[in-house]
Write an enzyme that holds these catalytic residues in place. Structure first.
Site, short mmCIF file in Angstrom:
data_model
loop_
_atom_site.label_atom_id
_atom_site.label_comp_id
_atom_site.label_asym_id
_atom_site.label_seq_id
_atom_site.Cartn_x
_atom_site.Cartn_y
_atom_site.Cartn_z
CG ASP A 95 -2.04 1.01 1.12
OD1 ASP A 95 -2.07 1.77 0.13
OD2 ASP A 95 -2.88 1.05 2.03
CG ASN A 141 10.52 -4.84 -5.89
OD1 ASN A 141 10.65 -3.64 -6.10
ND2 ASN A 141 10.87 -5.40 -4.73
CG PHE A 145 11.45 4.47 -3.32
CD1 PHE A 145 11.21 3.23 -2.77
CD2 PHE A 145 12.51 5.22 -2.82
CE1 PHE A 145 12.01 2.74 -1.74
CE2 PHE A 145 13.32 4.73 -1.79
CZ PHE A 145 13.07 3.49 -1.25
CB SER A 211 14.83 0.41 -1.65
OG SER A 211 14.50 0.08 -2.99
CG ASN A 213 14.56 -1.82 -6.69
OD1 ASN A 213 15.39 -2.52 -7.28
ND2 ASN A 213 13.60 -2.34 -5.96
CB THR A 214 16.46 4.69 -4.95
OG1 THR A 214 15.03 4.61 -5.05
CG2 THR A 214 16.89 6.14 -5.07
CE LYS A 245 11.90 -3.27 4.85
NZ LYS A 245 10.57 -3.28 4.19
CG ASN A 274 14.22 -3.21 1.60
OD1 ASN A 274 13.54 -3.71 0.72
ND2 ASN A 274 14.17 -1.92 1.89
CB THR A 275 14.18 -6.88 -1.76
OG1 THR A 275 14.61 -5.58 -2.18
CG2 THR A 275 12.68 -6.87 -1.55
#
Length: 395
Positions: A95, A141, A145, A211, A213-214, A245, A274-275
């Site tokens: 979400d 994934n 963000f 993350s 992915n950034t 995190k 995290n991932t």
């Protein structure tokens, strides 16, 4: 003692419907597009949240709660000033814009973490960016963000007319990230702008520096960078309890450093993990959507393959930080046994996401019922007795 579990009342229960209609879509890598499926789900949940007091919607949500919620006073905890009705939370990433913030408790969750939210609205990385690994019960994934930005999320939350923090049926956390266009040097101000705007709506806040992915984001886990960021945020007026995190890919000395920093800077807790950018034995696994192997793809791996490493990081954190620092375990939790393992290893709370997608809404009550049975088996009066105890799962 726990109340008797509430059953779904037969084949029309949420679990049966999910297994019948959604389950087949998740059994193949090339089933329904993973991102599109999530988007449609959130669209429906967002409408339900806004209309939750309408008689028909209210009745449906009450029936959902009767099926999925479990009450056991032994599972309740108060951590960093927040009362958690149970230890199972929805992890950040699902979400992202808080559209269903008002109704996550109906799914049995004791808390839900919204986001990741950045100050600037972001479209995220190019598609395809979310991939199902059905056989491994995992996902890859590289979303980046994607979210409506802090101001957009605030408007979304205000439209739901949420009870104030501390008076909600489920605790709500806000997970914050760095805007992609902002440099690492300016990151503290970027995070601070988001937190200052959203703090009045948050029971707690999470600094997401992990993350993959950034570009450059994980550099903020370095001690000097993280300390500068945390100190900037804690100077804000009415700063909510602040957690960080971390990634599963940190070396042991970096995990130890973060544990010490959390204590020295007065952080409310640490979320692990995290991932992962590591492929955890799946380097040669080929993605149907791209034809390339995981070793050739960018992005973070989540789900069942992450379980072992997530437990290792958690145990390291607990050993270094001692018993006082609350830890939240996430990564590869898709059963009551996996949840118990994480709590026994040192987590006071756990979060689910990928496992929840594969197993469906019944995973939450299944975990809660399993935890209650283990408390009975071990003769424990509260879940807190289990945290970091090393108590084994008893079949």
């Amino acid at each position: 003692m726990p109340q008797e579990p509430t059953t779904s009342g037969g084949p029309v229960g949420t679990g049966a419907l999910y297994a019948r209609f959604v389950g087949p879509l998740l059994r193949r890598d090339d089933g329904a597009d993973a991102e599109q499926l999530s988007r449609m789900t959130l669209l429906a949940l967002g409408q339900a949240a806004l209309r939750r007091n309408w008689p028909l919607v209210s009745g449906s949500l009450e029936s959902l709660g009767a099926e999925l919620q479990r009450r056991d006073p032994r599972l309740e905890q108060t951590l960093f000033g927040c009362r958690f009705a149970n230890p199972v939370g929805l992890a950040a990433g699902f979400d992202k814009n808080g559209v269903a913030a008002a109704i996550w408790h109906r799914f049995g969750f004791g808390f839900a973490e919204l986001g990741t939210i950045t100050w600037q609205p972001q479209q995220g990385n190019p598609r395809p960016r979310l991939f199902r690994l059905a056989e491994e019960r995992a996902a890859l994934n590289r979303m980046g963000f994607n979210n409506d930005g802090a101001r957009g999320v605030r408007r979304t939350l205000e439209r739901q007319h949420l009870p104030p923090p501390g008076q909600r049926p489920a605790v709500l956390g806000i997970n914050l990230g760095k805007s992609k266009a902002v440099s690492l040097e300016m990151a503290p101000d970027d995070y601070a702008a988001s937190l200052e705007l959203l703090a009045p709506l948050a029971d707690y806040a999470v600094v997401n520096v992990s993350s993959p992915n950034t570009p450059g984001l994980r550099d903020l886990q370095e001690e000097a960078q993280l300390r500068r960021l945390v100190e900037r945020l804690r100077r804000l007026p009415a700063c909510p309890p602040l957690l960080v995190k971390i990634a599963p890919d940190l070396e042991d000395d970096a995990i130890d450093t973060i544990a010490r920093l959390a204590y020295e800077e007065g952080l409310a807790g640490v979320i692990a993990v995290n991932t992962s950018v590591h492929r955890l034995g799946l380097d040669g696994r080929r993605l149907v959507a791209t034809g390339r192997t995981l070793a050739e793809e960018t992005g973070g791996l989540s789900g069942r393959p992450l379980r072992r490493r997530a437990v290792e990081v958690l145990r390291r954190l607990r050993a270094t930080a001692g018993p006082a620092l609350p830890l939240i375990g996430v990564g590869g939790i898709d059963s009551a046994e996996a949840a118990w393992e994480r709590i026994s290893a040192g987590a006071s709370l756990i979060q689910i996401y990928t496992g929840w997608i594969y197993e469906g809404p019944v995973l939450v009550p299944s975990i809660l019922e399993g935890l209650s049975r283990q408390l009975d088996a071990h003769g424990c009066r509260t879940l807190s007795e289990v945290v970091g105890s090393g108590m084994p799962w008893r079949p």
